[in-house]
Design a protein around this motif. Structure first.
Motif, PDB file in Angstrom:
ATOM      1  N   ARG A  24     -24.724  -6.608  -6.340  1.00 15.54           N
ATOM      2  CA  ARG A  24     -24.664  -5.254  -5.779  1.00 15.54           C
ATOM      3  C   ARG A  24     -25.851  -4.396  -6.195  1.00 15.54           C
ATOM      4  O   ARG A  24     -26.024  -3.303  -5.687  1.00 15.54           O
ATOM      5  CB  ARG A  24     -23.371  -4.566  -6.236  1.00 15.54           C
ATOM      6  CG  ARG A  24     -22.115  -5.219  -5.723  1.00 15.54           C
ATOM      7  CD  ARG A  24     -20.901  -4.671  -6.436  1.00 15.54           C
ATOM      8  NE  ARG A  24     -20.612  -3.318  -6.030  1.00 15.54           N
ATOM      9  CZ  ARG A  24     -19.475  -2.929  -5.481  1.00 15.54           C
ATOM     10  NH1 ARG A  24     -18.514  -3.798  -5.280  1.00 15.54           N
ATOM     11  NH2 ARG A  24     -19.290  -1.680  -5.160  1.00 15.54           N
ATOM     12  N   GLN A  25     -26.625  -4.866  -7.160  1.00 11.98           N
ATOM     13  CA  GLN A  25     -27.713  -4.102  -7.767  1.00 11.98           C
ATOM     14  C   GLN A  25     -27.198  -2.733  -8.222  1.00 11.98           C
ATOM     15  O   GLN A  25     -27.806  -1.692  -7.968  1.00 11.98           O
ATOM     16  CB  GLN A  25     -28.892  -3.953  -6.815  1.00 11.98           C
ATOM     17  CG  GLN A  25     -29.566  -5.275  -6.512  1.00 11.98           C
ATOM     18  CD  GLN A  25     -30.806  -5.119  -5.668  1.00 11.98           C
ATOM     19  OE1 GLN A  25     -30.914  -4.216  -4.844  1.00 11.98           O
ATOM     20  NE2 GLN A  25     -31.758  -5.993  -5.889  1.00 11.98           N
ATOM     21  N   SER A  26     -26.039  -2.784  -8.892  1.00 15.69           N
ATOM     22  CA  SER A  26     -25.370  -1.568  -9.340  1.00 15.69           C
ATOM     23  C   SER A  26     -24.855  -1.734 -10.760  1.00 15.69           C
ATOM     24  O   SER A  26     -24.674  -2.843 -11.249  1.00 15.69           O
ATOM     25  CB  SER A  26     -24.179  -1.247  -8.433  1.00 15.69           C
ATOM     26  OG  SER A  26     -24.614  -0.978  -7.129  1.00 15.69           O
ATOM     27  N   ALA A  27     -24.611  -0.602 -11.386  1.00 18.56           N
ATOM     28  CA  ALA A  27     -24.014  -0.551 -12.723  1.00 18.56           C
ATOM     29  C   ALA A  27     -22.866   0.443 -12.688  1.00 18.56           C
ATOM     30  O   ALA A  27     -22.853   1.378 -11.875  1.00 18.56           O
ATOM     31  CB  ALA A  27     -25.048  -0.116 -13.752  1.00 18.56           C
ATOM     32  N   ARG A  28     -21.918   0.229 -13.574  1.00 21.12           N
ATOM     33  CA  ARG A  28     -20.789   1.161 -13.682  1.00 21.12           C
ATOM     34  C   ARG A  28     -20.368   1.224 -15.142  1.00 21.12           C
ATOM     35  O   ARG A  28     -20.262   0.208 -15.812  1.00 21.12           O
ATOM     36  CB  ARG A  28     -19.638   0.686 -12.810  1.00 21.12           C
ATOM     37  CG  ARG A  28     -18.621   1.754 -12.533  1.00 21.12           C
ATOM     38  CD  ARG A  28     -17.728   1.357 -11.392  1.00 21.12           C
ATOM     39  NE  ARG A  28     -16.957   2.503 -10.965  1.00 21.12           N
ATOM     40  CZ  ARG A  28     -15.993   2.451 -10.080  1.00 21.12           C
ATOM     41  NH1 ARG A  28     -15.693   1.303  -9.500  1.00 21.12           N
ATOM     42  NH2 ARG A  28     -15.332   3.526  -9.755  1.00 21.12           N
ATOM     43  N   THR A  29     -20.149   2.441 -15.623  1.00 25.46           N
ATOM     44  CA  THR A  29     -19.741   2.654 -17.005  1.00 25.46           C
ATOM     45  C   THR A  29     -18.242   2.923 -17.054  1.00 25.46           C
ATOM     46  O   THR A  29     -17.707   3.685 -16.246  1.00 25.46           O
ATOM     47  CB  THR A  29     -20.522   3.832 -17.615  1.00 25.46           C
ATOM     48  OG1 THR A  29     -21.917   3.502 -17.578  1.00 25.46           O
ATOM     49  CG2 THR A  29     -20.110   4.089 -19.050  1.00 25.46           C
ATOM     50  N   TYR A  30     -17.589   2.283 -17.999  1.00 26.67           N
ATOM     51  CA  TYR A  30     -16.153   2.450 -18.216  1.00 26.67           C
ATOM     52  C   TYR A  30     -15.932   2.976 -19.623  1.00 26.67           C
ATOM     53  O   TYR A  30     -16.687   2.640 -20.538  1.00 26.67           O
ATOM     54  CB  TYR A  30     -15.427   1.102 -18.069  1.00 26.67           C
ATOM     55  CG  TYR A  30     -15.387   0.592 -16.656  1.00 26.67           C
ATOM     56  CD1 TYR A  30     -14.245   0.721 -15.886  1.00 26.67           C
ATOM     57  CD2 TYR A  30     -16.493  -0.012 -16.084  1.00 26.67           C
ATOM     58  CE1 TYR A  30     -14.204   0.254 -14.586  1.00 26.67           C
ATOM     59  CE2 TYR A  30     -16.469  -0.479 -14.782  1.00 26.67           C
ATOM     60  CZ  TYR A  30     -15.320  -0.347 -14.038  1.00 26.67           C
ATOM     61  OH  TYR A  30     -15.290  -0.792 -12.744  1.00 26.67           O
ATOM     62  N   THR A  31     -14.907   3.797 -19.779  1.00 24.95           N
ATOM     63  CA  THR A  31     -14.538   4.263 -21.111  1.00 24.95           C
ATOM     64  C   THR A  31     -13.083   3.893 -21.395  1.00 24.95           C
ATOM     65  O   THR A  31     -12.265   3.765 -20.476  1.00 24.95           O
ATOM     66  CB  THR A  31     -14.686   5.796 -21.264  1.00 24.95           C
ATOM     67  OG1 THR A  31     -13.912   6.447 -20.265  1.00 24.95           O
ATOM     68  CG2 THR A  31     -16.136   6.215 -21.161  1.00 24.95           C
ATOM     69  N   GLY A  73     -13.801  -0.765 -39.052  1.00 26.36           N
ATOM     70  CA  GLY A  73     -13.818  -1.814 -38.035  1.00 26.36           C
ATOM     71  C   GLY A  73     -13.186  -1.441 -36.716  1.00 26.36           C
ATOM     72  O   GLY A  73     -13.123  -2.259 -35.803  1.00 26.36           O
ATOM     73  N   LYS A  74     -12.704  -0.201 -36.601  1.00 26.24           N
ATOM     74  CA  LYS A  74     -12.062   0.236 -35.360  1.00 26.24           C
ATOM     75  C   LYS A  74     -12.678   1.554 -34.907  1.00 26.24           C
ATOM     76  O   LYS A  74     -13.243   2.291 -35.696  1.00 26.24           O
ATOM     77  CB  LYS A  74     -10.557   0.418 -35.551  1.00 26.24           C
ATOM     78  CG  LYS A  74      -9.835  -0.863 -35.861  1.00 26.24           C
ATOM     79  CD  LYS A  74      -8.351  -0.641 -35.904  1.00 26.24           C
ATOM     80  CE  LYS A  74      -7.627  -1.949 -36.167  1.00 26.24           C
ATOM     81  NZ  LYS A  74      -6.175  -1.778 -36.107  1.00 26.24           N
ATOM     82  N   ALA A  75     -12.554   1.842 -33.619  1.00 22.86           N
ATOM     83  CA  ALA A  75     -13.026   3.115 -33.077  1.00 22.86           C
ATOM     84  C   ALA A  75     -11.946   3.686 -32.171  1.00 22.86           C
ATOM     85  O   ALA A  75     -11.156   2.943 -31.578  1.00 22.86           O
ATOM     86  CB  ALA A  75     -14.318   2.922 -32.291  1.00 22.86           C
ATOM     87  N   ALA A  76     -11.911   4.998 -32.052  1.00 23.02           N
ATOM     88  CA  ALA A  76     -10.913   5.673 -31.224  1.00 23.02           C
ATOM     89  C   ALA A  76     -11.223   5.539 -29.745  1.00 23.02           C
ATOM     90  O   ALA A  76     -10.337   5.620 -28.902  1.00 23.02           O
ATOM     91  CB  ALA A  76     -10.830   7.142 -31.606  1.00 23.02           C
ATOM     92  N   ALA A  77     -12.488   5.326 -29.418  1.00 20.61           N
ATOM     93  CA  ALA A  77     -12.886   5.198 -28.017  1.00 20.61           C
ATOM     94  C   ALA A  77     -14.095   4.273 -27.912  1.00 20.61           C
ATOM     95  O   ALA A  77     -14.845   4.093 -28.875  1.00 20.61           O
ATOM     96  CB  ALA A  77     -13.209   6.565 -27.431  1.00 20.61           C
ATOM     97  N   TRP A  78     -14.262   3.714 -26.724  1.00 21.06           N
ATOM     98  CA  TRP A  78     -15.380   2.812 -26.446  1.00 21.06           C
ATOM     99  C   TRP A  78     -15.967   3.153 -25.092  1.00 21.06           C
ATOM    100  O   TRP A  78     -15.249   3.622 -24.196  1.00 21.06           O
ATOM    101  CB  TRP A  78     -14.913   1.361 -26.423  1.00 21.06           C
ATOM    102  CG  TRP A  78     -14.530   0.843 -27.764  1.00 21.06           C
ATOM    103  CD1 TRP A  78     -13.295   0.901 -28.353  1.00 21.06           C
ATOM    104  CD2 TRP A  78     -15.381   0.200 -28.705  1.00 21.06           C
ATOM    105  NE1 TRP A  78     -13.336   0.340 -29.594  1.00 21.06           N
ATOM    106  CE2 TRP A  78     -14.597  -0.111 -29.835  1.00 21.06           C
ATOM    107  CE3 TRP A  78     -16.724  -0.152 -28.701  1.00 21.06           C
ATOM    108  CZ2 TRP A  78     -15.125  -0.747 -30.949  1.00 21.06           C
ATOM    109  CZ3 TRP A  78     -17.245  -0.798 -29.812  1.00 21.06           C
ATOM    110  CH2 TRP A  78     -16.443  -1.092 -30.922  1.00 21.06           C
ATOM    111  N   ILE A  86     -17.109   5.062 -30.035  1.00 23.74           N
ATOM    112  CA  ILE A  86     -17.110   6.523 -30.101  1.00 23.74           C
ATOM    113  C   ILE A  86     -16.048   6.952 -31.113  1.00 23.74           C
ATOM    114  O   ILE A  86     -14.871   6.635 -30.947  1.00 23.74           O
ATOM    115  CB  ILE A  86     -16.786   7.150 -28.724  1.00 23.74           C
ATOM    116  CG1 ILE A  86     -17.765   6.654 -27.664  1.00 23.74           C
ATOM    117  CG2 ILE A  86     -16.773   8.662 -28.803  1.00 23.74           C
ATOM    118  CD1 ILE A  86     -17.341   6.978 -26.237  1.00 23.74           C
ATOM    119  N   ASN A  87     -16.469   7.633 -32.154  1.00 27.90           N
ATOM    120  CA  ASN A  87     -15.518   8.169 -33.125  1.00 27.90           C
ATOM    121  C   ASN A  87     -15.074   9.549 -32.669  1.00 27.90           C
ATOM    122  O   ASN A  87     -15.885  10.351 -32.213  1.00 27.90           O
ATOM    123  CB  ASN A  87     -16.147   8.244 -34.515  1.00 27.90           C
ATOM    124  CG  ASN A  87     -16.385   6.871 -35.093  1.00 27.90           C
ATOM    125  OD1 ASN A  87     -15.502   6.028 -35.069  1.00 27.90           O
ATOM    126  ND2 ASN A  87     -17.581   6.635 -35.597  1.00 27.90           N
TER     127      ASN A  87
END
Length: 83
Positions: free
Chosen positions: A44-51, A30-35, A20-21
């Motif tokens: 668990r049949q689950s997903a989780r998003t991290y930033t 080659g770098k970004a301010a956020a990911w 994420i710019n």
């Protein structure tokens, strides 16, 4: 983000990762301010998003690592469902 996600689920697998710019941060090749990374747990049949962000910014971006809500995951690539 991986270390934080391992605390959520020991069997985690990465599903996707996106850079994420941010206009407030100077662009460096080659770098970004956020990911943003989404990890899944087959057990668990689950997903989780991290930033991860280098600064506080709009769009609910917090400096450092931040975990999103746990979502249902069907086991098929890219298929998330709200639980």
């Amino acid at each position: 983000m991986y270390t934080a996600a391992r605390g959520w689920a020991s069997d985690l697998e990465s599903l996707r990762m996106t850079s994420i710019n941010l206009p407030e941060v100077k662009k460096v090749p080659g770098k970004a301010a956020a990911w943003q990374a989404t990890f899944v747990s087959p057990q668990r049949q689950s997903a989780r998003t991290y930033t991860y962000s280098v600064i506080e910014s709009v769009g609910n971006l917090h400096k450092g690592v931040f975990a999103g809500v746990e979502e249902g995951w069907s086991g098929r690539a890219g298929r998330l469902s709200r639980s």
